[in-house]
Design an enzyme around this catalytic site. Structure first.
Site, PDB file in Angstrom:
ATOM      1  N   HIS A  54     -69.777  27.505 132.072  1.00 22.23           N
ATOM      2  CA  HIS A  54     -70.289  28.824 132.655  1.00 22.23           C
ATOM      3  C   HIS A  54     -70.547  28.709 134.264  1.00 22.23           C
ATOM      4  O   HIS A  54     -70.264  29.351 135.084  1.00 22.23           O
ATOM      5  CB  HIS A  54     -71.666  29.314 131.811  1.00 22.23           C
ATOM      6  CG  HIS A  54     -72.339  30.445 132.497  1.00 22.23           C
ATOM      7  ND1 HIS A  54     -72.164  31.479 131.963  1.00 22.23           N
ATOM      8  CD2 HIS A  54     -72.942  30.723 133.729  1.00 22.23           C
ATOM      9  CE1 HIS A  54     -72.952  32.538 132.646  1.00 22.23           C
ATOM     10  NE2 HIS A  54     -73.430  32.007 133.639  1.00 22.23           N
ATOM     11  N   GLU A  55     -71.418  27.698 134.578  1.00 21.46           N
ATOM     12  CA  GLU A  55     -71.850  27.286 136.051  1.00 21.46           C
ATOM     13  C   GLU A  55     -70.761  27.132 136.810  1.00 21.46           C
ATOM     14  O   GLU A  55     -70.571  27.282 137.991  1.00 21.46           O
ATOM     15  CB  GLU A  55     -72.978  26.441 135.653  1.00 21.46           C
ATOM     16  CG  GLU A  55     -74.336  26.857 135.272  1.00 21.46           C
ATOM     17  CD  GLU A  55     -74.813  28.080 136.007  1.00 21.46           C
ATOM     18  OE1 GLU A  55     -74.591  28.369 137.265  1.00 21.46           O
ATOM     19  OE2 GLU A  55     -75.666  28.483 135.080  1.00 21.46           O
ATOM     20  N   HIS A  58     -68.877  30.033 137.945  1.00 25.76           N
ATOM     21  CA  HIS A  58     -69.539  30.729 139.334  1.00 25.76           C
ATOM     22  C   HIS A  58     -69.017  29.828 140.579  1.00 25.76           C
ATOM     23  O   HIS A  58     -68.592  30.225 141.603  1.00 25.76           O
ATOM     24  CB  HIS A  58     -71.008  30.787 139.317  1.00 25.76           C
ATOM     25  CG  HIS A  58     -71.656  31.591 138.169  1.00 25.76           C
ATOM     26  ND1 HIS A  58     -71.519  32.852 138.388  1.00 25.76           N
ATOM     27  CD2 HIS A  58     -72.421  31.474 137.304  1.00 25.76           C
ATOM     28  CE1 HIS A  58     -72.030  33.369 137.190  1.00 25.76           C
ATOM     29  NE2 HIS A  58     -72.682  32.637 136.730  1.00 25.76           N
ATOM     30  N   ASP A 153     -77.074  36.882 136.008  1.00 24.05           N
ATOM     31  CA  ASP A 153     -75.585  37.632 136.586  1.00 24.05           C
ATOM     32  C   ASP A 153     -75.605  39.096 136.358  1.00 24.05           C
ATOM     33  O   ASP A 153     -75.246  39.679 137.303  1.00 24.05           O
ATOM     34  CB  ASP A 153     -74.773  36.864 135.474  1.00 24.05           C
ATOM     35  CG  ASP A 153     -74.602  35.357 135.557  1.00 24.05           C
ATOM     36  OD1 ASP A 153     -75.076  34.930 136.673  1.00 24.05           O
ATOM     37  OD2 ASP A 153     -73.941  34.726 134.674  1.00 24.05           O
TER      38      ASP A 153
END
Length: 245
Positions: A54-55, A58, A153
């Site tokens: 997930h990170e 980004h 987010d």
């Protein structure tokens, strides 16, 4: 504790993460002995692997826009990508922020065909149980992160959308205020209704983080305004005045 690098991004683990790992191992041991201990540890590591992905979603988009990413820090409440900055362009911030939850939904979509083949009831401590838990976890992670609670987010996406119509500082103020109301509601629900104290602590952390980020943006805006005024005095141009929330 530093682990390894992914495309130059340092992956690190906060010491408190090992407390969570120890708790999960102990809970598994109490419930099913060595089998429970092993599967709880494997499940927790697999879950935080999804957090890392997930990170990275980004981070890779941020790097695409020339923003440096120093490290991804894993904590009991989740992960945090430490970046050199957040893009001021609403479209870039929107895409960079959306990339994280998008990774979770992609992972859930990849696991969906496997989940379809599972029986109605799967053993908790099994490969089938692990797949099902990861499928649910990625859906929950993706949806939860889209809740408009700044600086999560969803809150950043809300700020990016507001910034297409408002000044960046004003958009941040509105996003932070909405985030404070929702995070305070989350604290109350988690603490008094669900009695989920770690969840209450998470929403309290979000509340404080949202206010801290707004204050940081406000300080940068004031510093920029002071520099503009100084340059205006040096070169004789009238200063540009901006209203503050």
């Amino acid at each position: 504790m530093n682990l390894f690098r992914i495309r130059g991004i340092q992956l690190a683990v906060h010491f408190s993460f090992f407390l969570l790992l120890a708790y999960a191992a102990f809970a598994g041991w109490e419930e099913a002995g060595l089998t429970g201990l092993g599967w709880n540890v494997v499940t927790l590591v697999a879950f935080f692997t999804c957090v890392v992905l997930h990170e990275l979603g980004h981070s890779f988009v941020a790097m695409r826009y020339g923003i440096g990413v120093r490290r991804i820090l894993l904590m009991p409440i989740g992960g945090m990508a430490e970046m050199d900055g957040i893009p001021r362009q609403p479209r870039r911030e929107f895409l960079m922020t959306l990339a994280g939850p998008a990774v979770n939904f992609i992972l859930a979509a990849v696991l969906w065909p496997i989940v379809q083949t599972l029986p109605m009831e799967v053993p908790l401590y099994s490969l089938a149980g692990l797949v099902f838990q990861l499928y649910i976890a990625n859906i929950v992670m993706g949806v939860f992160n889209l809740v408009p609670v700044f600086p999560m987010d969803g809150g950043r996406i809300f700020r990016a959308l507001l910034a297409t119509r408002l000044a960046y500082l004003r958009a941040t103020w509105w996003a932070a205020m909405v985030g404070k109301v929702l995070s305070l509601a989350g604290v109350l629900v988690m603490f008094f209704w669900l009695e989920h104290y770690l969840g209450a602590l998470l929403f309290l952390f979000i509340f404080m983080a949202g206010d801290a980020e707004y204050q940081a943006v406000r300080r940068r805006e004031l510093e920029d305004a002071q520099w503009r005024e100084l340059l205006a005095r040096i070169y004789g141009a009238p200063p540009v005045l901006k209203s503050e929330p």
